[in-house]
Scaffold this motif. Structure first.
Motif, short mmCIF file in Angstrom:
data_model
loop_
_atom_site.label_atom_id
_atom_site.label_comp_id
_atom_site.label_asym_id
_atom_site.label_seq_id
_atom_site.Cartn_x
_atom_site.Cartn_y
_atom_site.Cartn_z
N SER A 76 -5.06 13.60 28.92
CA SER A 76 -5.08 14.45 27.72
C SER A 76 -5.36 13.60 26.48
O SER A 76 -5.14 12.38 26.49
CB SER A 76 -3.78 15.25 27.60
OG SER A 76 -2.67 14.41 27.51
N PRO A 77 -5.86 14.20 25.41
CA PRO A 77 -6.17 13.45 24.20
C PRO A 77 -4.90 12.79 23.64
O PRO A 77 -3.82 13.38 23.70
CB PRO A 77 -6.70 14.50 23.23
CG PRO A 77 -7.05 15.69 24.07
CD PRO A 77 -6.16 15.64 25.25
N ALA A 78 -5.07 11.59 23.09
CA ALA A 78 -3.92 10.85 22.59
C ALA A 78 -3.58 11.29 21.17
O ALA A 78 -3.70 10.53 20.21
CB ALA A 78 -4.18 9.35 22.66
N ASN A 79 -3.19 12.56 21.03
CA ASN A 79 -2.69 13.10 19.78
C ASN A 79 -1.21 13.42 19.99
O ASN A 79 -0.86 14.40 20.65
CB ASN A 79 -3.48 14.35 19.38
CG ASN A 79 -4.90 14.01 19.00
OD1 ASN A 79 -5.13 13.04 18.27
ND2 ASN A 79 -5.86 14.78 19.49
N ILE A 80 -0.36 12.56 19.44
CA ILE A 80 1.05 12.57 19.81
C ILE A 80 1.91 12.36 18.57
O ILE A 80 1.57 11.54 17.70
CB ILE A 80 1.35 11.45 20.83
CG1 ILE A 80 0.48 11.62 22.08
CG2 ILE A 80 2.82 11.41 21.21
CD1 ILE A 80 0.55 10.44 23.04
N VAL A 81 3.01 13.07 18.48
CA VAL A 81 4.01 12.77 17.46
C VAL A 81 5.28 12.30 18.19
O VAL A 81 5.66 12.86 19.22
CB VAL A 81 4.29 13.97 16.53
CG1 VAL A 81 4.74 15.20 17.31
CG2 VAL A 81 5.34 13.61 15.49
N VAL A 82 5.87 11.24 17.64
CA VAL A 82 7.10 10.69 18.23
C VAL A 82 8.21 10.88 17.20
O VAL A 82 8.10 10.43 16.05
CB VAL A 82 6.93 9.19 18.56
CG1 VAL A 82 8.23 8.62 19.11
CG2 VAL A 82 5.79 9.00 19.56
N ILE A 83 9.28 11.57 17.64
CA ILE A 83 10.34 11.93 16.69
C ILE A 83 11.68 11.38 17.14
O ILE A 83 11.90 11.12 18.33
CB ILE A 83 10.43 13.45 16.52
CG1 ILE A 83 10.76 14.14 17.86
CG2 ILE A 83 9.12 13.99 15.94
CD1 ILE A 83 10.98 15.62 17.75
N ASP A 84 12.57 11.21 16.17
CA ASP A 84 13.93 10.78 16.48
C ASP A 84 14.88 11.93 16.17
O ASP A 84 15.17 12.21 15.00
CB ASP A 84 14.29 9.56 15.63
CG ASP A 84 15.64 8.99 16.03
OD1 ASP A 84 16.42 9.72 16.70
OD2 ASP A 84 15.92 7.82 15.68
N PRO A 85 15.35 12.62 17.21
CA PRO A 85 16.18 13.79 16.98
C PRO A 85 17.59 13.44 16.51
O PRO A 85 18.32 14.31 16.03
CB PRO A 85 16.23 14.48 18.35
CG PRO A 85 16.03 13.36 19.32
CD PRO A 85 15.14 12.36 18.64
N ALA A 86 17.97 12.18 16.61
CA ALA A 86 19.35 11.80 16.29
C ALA A 86 19.53 11.46 14.82
O ALA A 86 20.64 11.33 14.34
CB ALA A 86 19.76 10.60 17.15
N GLN A 87 18.41 11.31 14.10
CA GLN A 87 18.52 10.87 12.70
C GLN A 87 18.25 11.99 11.71
O GLN A 87 17.35 12.79 11.90
CB GLN A 87 17.53 9.73 12.44
CG GLN A 87 17.97 8.43 13.10
CD GLN A 87 17.37 7.26 12.36
OE1 GLN A 87 17.63 7.07 11.17
NE2 GLN A 87 16.56 6.48 13.05
N THR A 88 19.02 12.00 10.63
CA THR A 88 18.76 12.94 9.54
C THR A 88 18.09 12.17 8.40
O THR A 88 18.10 10.94 8.38
CB THR A 88 20.05 13.56 9.01
OG1 THR A 88 20.89 12.52 8.53
CG2 THR A 88 20.78 14.33 10.11
N TRP A 89 17.53 12.90 7.47
CA TRP A 89 16.95 12.27 6.29
C TRP A 89 17.10 13.20 5.09
O TRP A 89 17.25 14.40 5.24
CB TRP A 89 15.47 11.92 6.51
CG TRP A 89 14.56 13.09 6.80
CD1 TRP A 89 14.57 13.88 7.92
CD2 TRP A 89 13.52 13.60 5.96
NE1 TRP A 89 13.59 14.84 7.84
CE2 TRP A 89 12.92 14.69 6.65
CE3 TRP A 89 13.01 13.24 4.72
CZ2 TRP A 89 11.86 15.44 6.12
CZ3 TRP A 89 11.94 13.97 4.19
CH2 TRP A 89 11.39 15.06 4.90
N GLN A 90 17.09 12.60 3.91
CA GLN A 90 17.21 13.39 2.70
C GLN A 90 15.84 13.52 2.03
O GLN A 90 15.17 12.52 1.79
CB GLN A 90 18.19 12.77 1.72
CG GLN A 90 18.44 13.66 0.51
CD GLN A 90 19.63 13.25 -0.31
OE1 GLN A 90 20.04 12.09 -0.28
NE2 GLN A 90 20.22 14.19 -1.03
#
Lengths: 429, 316
Positions: free
Chosen positions: A369-383
């Protein structure tokens, strides 16, 4: 370039390695190829796809450009966005859509799909040259007068019929113009107190109902932009049950914000369609969870400071969305257990790519599949800090909010356009 | 009391009593040959009027001058505002000129709150009417007028029945009066055609009637609102004649009112449309008193918000 996202979790929860070579996923499994990027604790989803973005170029480059909007998109985890036609000049000719398409290619941070206007100058009177835009280098398939409603029923009927010849779709901004003359906010208890002219739910729902029936009659494809009302959700649910070819979107802000925020008279909350009631918000969330609403689309609408730093009625309609969308959807849908990560990937990537016909986008992660990927960190919050956003404008309603989930890496066609939450300066050429 | 007056919601019941009793005290003190008090000497009050309103501007100007404040009238017409200068730039200009209070009239609902909350200006902001939102000093002067008409009540309006008749949808006077009169205990009934009542009015602390003749005998106060003739073009009512027949205060209706009942109108009136000349000029009408009470009430508001010298001192 060849690299491996090691120890990464897929939407399904499976922890594995994703190896990427060039613009393709090489393998998913135990294999390691090339450089290793440790992704322990992180989740990989297909790159997000926005079907509704205002980039303001050409014409209003002080509020956003294709480049600045692409940066905001990459920071928000998007690998594709769809540039709405209400620029100046309007994207109602092959020339303008090709210009936007070319600017998107030059930016190289995500795929930019121009949306063509349905009518000349968004005036709602004569069809734009839809065929020419479809056959242009931009290969336009989605057409919308967004910002304005195609209110004339005959024009809408003809547009729906005409785009069948090349598999197009009409994305309708559902707003009866007569019922919303001078309208400033949702019509209800709050507007009655604030003395702001009301924007009744029926002005949206009447157009949705009409267009569903038209789409059924001419057997064409209809997409409803930014659904905001409980009644609208019911209409789309009914249409789908009849087998009518209709899809619908909801914005992140309509999943979380309500019209009582207008009591501040702060135009940061002024948006078209307007913020509705809590009852509507709950209906939208339920509709998104059960598939009545197919996608989340940002309706990212940048405006310069002076257009919001004024009295309510003088202010522009619209909010930023690209850099906060995923976090808002996680907060409203995933943290509430209304949706899984797989469902989130469907509504923010797979489904919008299908509606737009975006071949290299929204493809579930697998070898090849095409290498269009988002990598997320579900454990971190941000302001959220409006000054820290990549958009040229600052009109986010979420300034100061603490939101879940950080976007760590965005990989577009095999290139790290965002790495460790920062734009790398790399682009796909 | 808060340092701004943007909405009746900014006032507690105690604040309202304080304003009304201060207005009464000011009336007593200024009821002699000298009408002017030195209490706001050296202070600057700016009347910032983005909308034409000669009555309200003159009322505030008179009030400020009777308290010896310096008054600057800044009207949108013929100023840089009409050349596209923003509310923000205007506010910052006034700030730089050292305004202590800004009395703002604006056609956009929420403009006064925007001015007060934005941080553009540190002066006290007084709302003199914002769009179709509120007009708090009008409601205060109306309450002061009612309290003078019913002297036994001492500004406790519990059980008092007030009818507000006319274009509620577009009326800032109605919104402020509903909030203020219900805070003071009055029972408020809104009488209007359904087209001129806002969607959501059912959440207000009022009774609703579409029929002027239903309970006319029961009201202590009948407040008529101005009808703007241009409303007809938006189908709010079919014709002036029909409106006048259904919702106008005419001689026949006036005669059916309680003996003790009063007739009010915030002005300017459309004689012959929402109110007949005979009703406006009758002995029950307190419409002219409202104007005089407006000056006293606005003096009280300016005095209390700007913290002038104590009245007992200046009265001597």
């Amino acid at each position: 370039m060849t690299f491996t996202l090691k120890n990464i979790s897929l939407a399904s929860g499976l922890v594995t390695n994703i190896a990427i070579d060039g613009t393709q996923v090489l393998s998913i499994g135990s294999e390691i190829h090339g450089d290793v990027v440790d992704c322990t604790g992180l989740i990989a989803l297909p790159g997000l796809v926005d079907l509704h973005t205002h980039l303001r170029e050409p014409g209003k480059e002080d509020s956003e450009t294709v480049l600045s909007g692409s940066k905001a998109a990459a920071k928000g985890g998007y690998t594709a966005l769809s540039a709405m036609a209400n620029t100046s000049p309007v994207a109602d000719t092959a020339g303008v859509v090709e210009q936007v398409y070319r600017l998107g290619k030059e930016a190289g941070l995500c795929e930019v799909f121009p949306i063509g206007a349905v009518t000349v100058g968004l005036a709602g009177e004569r069809l734009a040259e839809l065929g020419a835009m479809a056959q242009s280098a931009a290969r336009v398939r989605v057409f919308s007068d967004d910002g304005k409603c195609v209110s004339d029923p005959l024009v809408m009927r003809r547009a729906l019929e005409y785009v069948k010849s090349f598999g197009g779709v009409i994305a309708q901004h559902a707003q009866d113009p007569r019922l919303t003359e001078g309208a400033q906010m949702n019509e209800g208890a709050v507007s009655s107190r604030l003395g702001l002219a009301g924007w009744p739910a029926v002005a949206e729902e009447a157009i949705i109902a009409r267009d569903i029936l038209l789409a059924d009659h001419v057997k064409s494809r209809l997409h409803i932009c930014h659904l905001t009302t409980k009644g609208g959700v019911e209409l789309v649910r009914w249409a789908k049950a009849q087998g009518i070819n209709v899809t619908a979107e909801v914005t992140p802000h309509h999943l979380i914000l309500t019209d009582d925020l207008v009591e501040s008279y702060d135009p940061i909350f002024k948006v078209n369609p307007p913020l509705r009631t809590n009852e509507d918000v709950l209906a939208l969330r339920a509709g998104l969870a059960d598939g009545t609403i197919d996608i989340v689309a940002t309706d990212h609408a940048p405006h310069p400071t002076e257009d919001k730093e004024c009295e309510w009625s003088a202010a522009a309609f619209g909010m930023l969305g690209l850099e906060t969308a995923l976090s808002v959807v996680v907060k409203t849908m995933v943290e509430t257990n209304a949706m899984t990560w797989e469902q989130l990937a469907n509504v923010m990537s797979v489904n919008p790519a299908k509606i737009g016909g975006y071949d290299r986008q929204g493809v579930p992660l697998a070898a090849g599949s095409p290498a269009n990927i988002v990598v997320i960190d579900p454990a971190q919050t941000w302001q959220v800090d409006k000054e820290a956003l990549s958009s040229k404008s600052k009109n986010t309603p979420f300034h100061g909010y603490v939101l879940p989930t950080k976007i760590v890496h965005t990989v577009y066609e095999g290139i790290f356009v965002v790495k460790n939450q920062e734009l790398t300066g790399l682009k796909y050429e | 009391m808060k340092s701004q007056l943007l909405s009746i919601n900014d006032l507690s019941t105690a604040d309202i009593h304080s304003i009304l009793s201060t207005a009464a005290e000011l009336e007593r003190i200024t009821d002699g040959p000298t009408k002017k008090l030195p209490t706001l000497r050296g202070r600057t009050v700016v009347n910032l009027f983005f909308e034409d309103s000669t009555r309200t501007r003159i009322s505030f100007e008179t009030a400020a001058k009777r308290l010896s404040a310096d008054v600057i009238n800044f009207s949108a017409k013929g100023s840089s505002v009409s050349k596209g200068e923003s509310l923000k730039d205007t506010a910052q200009t006034l700030q730089a000129m050292g305004a202590d209070a800004v009395v703002i009239r604006h056609g956009s609902s929420g403009a006064a709150q925007r001015l007060a909350d934005s941080g553009w200006i540190s002066a006290t902001v007084i709302n003199a009417g914002d769009g179709t939102h509120e007009h708090p000093t009008q409601a205060l002067l109306d309450a002061f007028t009612i309290s003078k008409s019913f002297p036994d009540r001492k500004s406790d309006f519990s059980g008092l029945r007030v009818a507000i008749v006319g274009d509620i949808l577009h009326s800032r006077v109605a919104r402020s009066n509903v909030l203020l009169l219900s805070k003071l205990g009055a029972s408020v009934t809104l009488i209007a055609p359904p087209t001129l009542l806002p969607v959501g009015v059912e959440t207000w602390p009022v009774k609703i009637s579409y029929n002027m003749d239903e309970q006319l005998e029961e009201f202590d106060v009948v407040m008529m609102l101005r009808i703007q003739i241009e409303r007809m073009s938006n189908f709010f009512f079919p014709s002036e004649r029909e409106y006048s027949r259904q919702y106008g205060l005419n001689e026949e209706r006036l005669l059916r009112m309680k003996k003790s009942a009063i007739v009010m109108h915030p002005g300017p009136m459309n004689r012959g449309l929402e109110i007949s000349a005979s009703s406006a000029d009758s002995s029950r009408s307190v419409i002219v008193d409202q104007v005089g009470n407006g000056v006293l009430t606005r003096m009280a508001v300016l005095y209390l918000l700007l913290g002038g010298a104590a009245l007992t001192e200046v009265g001597q």
